[in-house]
Design a protein around this motif. Structure first.
Motif, short mmCIF file in Angstrom:
data_model
loop_
_atom_site.label_atom_id
_atom_site.label_comp_id
_atom_site.label_asym_id
_atom_site.label_seq_id
_atom_site.Cartn_x
_atom_site.Cartn_y
_atom_site.Cartn_z
N SER A 61 114.45 53.28 52.51
CA SER A 61 114.08 51.87 52.46
C SER A 61 115.30 50.98 52.71
O SER A 61 116.38 51.24 52.20
N LEU A 62 115.07 49.94 53.49
CA LEU A 62 116.07 48.89 53.70
C LEU A 62 115.27 47.61 53.97
O LEU A 62 114.96 47.30 55.12
N PRO A 63 114.90 46.91 52.90
CA PRO A 63 114.02 45.75 53.05
C PRO A 63 114.55 44.73 54.05
O PRO A 63 115.75 44.44 54.10
N LYS A 64 113.63 44.18 54.83
CA LYS A 64 113.99 43.22 55.88
C LYS A 64 114.59 41.94 55.34
O LYS A 64 115.30 41.24 56.06
N ASN A 65 114.30 41.62 54.09
CA ASN A 65 114.80 40.37 53.54
C ASN A 65 116.22 40.48 52.97
O ASN A 65 116.75 39.51 52.45
N THR A 66 116.85 41.65 53.07
CA THR A 66 118.21 41.81 52.56
C THR A 66 119.22 41.40 53.63
O THR A 66 118.96 41.51 54.84
N ASN A 67 120.36 40.94 53.18
CA ASN A 67 121.43 40.56 54.11
C ASN A 67 121.90 41.76 54.93
O ASN A 67 122.24 41.61 56.10
N LEU A 68 121.91 42.95 54.32
CA LEU A 68 122.36 44.13 55.05
C LEU A 68 121.42 44.43 56.22
O LEU A 68 121.88 44.69 57.33
N HIS A 69 120.13 44.40 55.98
CA HIS A 69 119.17 44.64 57.07
C HIS A 69 119.37 43.63 58.18
O HIS A 69 119.44 43.98 59.37
N LYS A 70 119.46 42.36 57.81
CA LYS A 70 119.63 41.29 58.80
C LYS A 70 120.92 41.48 59.59
O LYS A 70 120.94 41.30 60.82
N SER A 71 121.97 41.86 58.91
CA SER A 71 123.26 42.04 59.56
C SER A 71 123.26 43.24 60.50
O SER A 71 123.78 43.17 61.62
N ILE A 72 122.65 44.35 60.07
CA ILE A 72 122.57 45.52 60.94
C ILE A 72 121.71 45.19 62.16
O ILE A 72 122.05 45.56 63.28
N ALA A 73 120.61 44.48 61.96
CA ALA A 73 119.75 44.10 63.08
C ALA A 73 120.51 43.22 64.07
O ALA A 73 120.29 43.31 65.29
N GLU A 74 121.40 42.37 63.57
CA GLU A 74 122.16 41.48 64.45
C GLU A 74 123.31 42.19 65.16
O GLU A 74 123.53 42.00 66.35
N HIS A 75 124.06 43.01 64.44
CA HIS A 75 125.26 43.63 64.99
C HIS A 75 125.06 45.07 65.43
O HIS A 75 125.95 45.63 66.10
N GLY A 76 123.98 45.66 65.03
CA GLY A 76 123.70 47.06 65.36
C GLY A 76 122.24 47.22 65.71
O GLY A 76 121.69 46.44 66.48
N GLU A 77 121.61 48.20 65.08
CA GLU A 77 120.18 48.44 65.34
C GLU A 77 119.54 49.09 64.14
O GLU A 77 120.12 49.99 63.54
N VAL A 78 118.33 48.63 63.82
CA VAL A 78 117.53 49.23 62.75
C VAL A 78 116.36 49.95 63.41
O VAL A 78 115.61 49.35 64.17
N ARG A 79 116.22 51.23 63.12
CA ARG A 79 115.09 52.02 63.61
C ARG A 79 114.17 52.29 62.43
O ARG A 79 114.54 52.98 61.48
N VAL A 80 112.96 51.73 62.46
CA VAL A 80 112.00 51.88 61.37
C VAL A 80 111.07 53.03 61.71
O VAL A 80 110.49 53.07 62.80
N CYS A 81 110.89 53.94 60.77
CA CYS A 81 110.09 55.16 60.97
C CYS A 81 109.05 55.28 59.88
O CYS A 81 109.14 56.16 59.03
N GLU A 82 108.11 54.40 59.87
CA GLU A 82 107.06 54.43 58.84
C GLU A 82 105.93 55.36 59.26
O GLU A 82 105.73 55.60 60.45
N PRO A 83 105.18 55.87 58.29
CA PRO A 83 104.06 56.75 58.62
C PRO A 83 103.09 56.08 59.58
O PRO A 83 102.83 54.89 59.50
N LEU A 84 102.62 56.88 60.52
CA LEU A 84 101.71 56.38 61.54
C LEU A 84 100.27 56.59 61.11
O LEU A 84 99.94 57.58 60.45
N LYS A 85 99.40 55.68 61.54
CA LYS A 85 97.98 55.79 61.22
C LYS A 85 97.15 55.39 62.42
O LYS A 85 97.61 54.65 63.29
N GLY A 86 95.92 55.88 62.45
CA GLY A 86 94.95 55.46 63.45
C GLY A 86 95.44 55.61 64.88
O GLY A 86 96.01 56.63 65.26
N PRO A 87 95.23 54.57 65.69
CA PRO A 87 95.59 54.64 67.10
C PRO A 87 97.10 54.88 67.33
O PRO A 87 97.48 55.53 68.30
#
Length: 189
Positions: free
Chosen positions: A101-127
């Motif tokens: 977990s790395l909640p989107k509302n944290t400064n760390l998530h925001k900073s990694i998204a800005e300066h690096g990359e966040v790859r989210v791998c949540e369980p898939l469902k349906g289509p």
């Protein structure tokens, strides 16, 4: 090929999908990495040890790649220092944080998204799961998966990507040179 990002976060509760996303990231950074391969450390490692690894220039040239496995506790313990690092990362290294977990509302998530990359791998469902299974069969095993075979596979195995992937591998080996997996290939009721 573009330069890899200095920091990645591979986030999600599904271990199989996280491992697949980590493999993709490692392939992206591999062309720019040193020949030693990634340094893998546990989330129990100290901050100084991890940052020393990622900041130490490689004697062989290329970037130093450091993967922090199960990084949830590591992130919790060192959040502020990681936020500072992400905004001014080492040019000689690449830090990859693998966590549940790395909640989107944290400064760390925001900073990694800005300066690096966040790859989210949540369980898939349906289509989304169906599309993933079809793509996995095609890209990983070189097989087309007939729609009835897909439905039957999920009926028999369930919706866990790791289990589905294991069975796709077996089915691909079973059908051999044939380009398509059908219900008749061991999936018929």
């Amino acid at each position: 090929m573009s330069e890899p990002r200095p920091v990645y976060a591979v986030v999600g509760s599904d271990r199989f999908l996280r491992a697949a996303a980590l493999d993709e990231v490692l392939k992206l950074v591999d062309a720019h990495a040193d020949d030693l391969g990634p340094v893998r450390v546990s989330g129990e490692s100290g901050l100084a040890d991890v940052l020393d690894e990622v900041r130490t220039p490689s004697l062989l040239g290329g970037r130093r790649v450091v993967v922090v496995e199960d990084a949830d506790d590591f992130i919790t313990a060192h959040r502020k220092a990681l936020e500072r690092y992400v905004t001014d990362p080492s040019r000689d290294g690449c830090l990859i944080l693998v966590c549940d977990s790395l909640p989107k509302n944290t400064n760390l998530h925001k900073s990694i998204a800005e300066h690096g990359e966040v790859r989210v791998c949540e369980p898939l469902k349906g289509p989304a799961l169906n599309a993933w299974v079809q793509r996995r069969a095609r890209e990983t095993y070189g097989k087309k998966l007939a729609e009835p075979a897909l439905r039957r596979l999920k009926d028999l195995i369930g919706n866990e990507p790791g289990w589905i992937d294991t069975e796709l591998g077996k089915l691909a080996a079973y059908v051999g040179a044939r380009p398509e997996i059908t219900v008749e290939d061991g999936l018929d009721p």
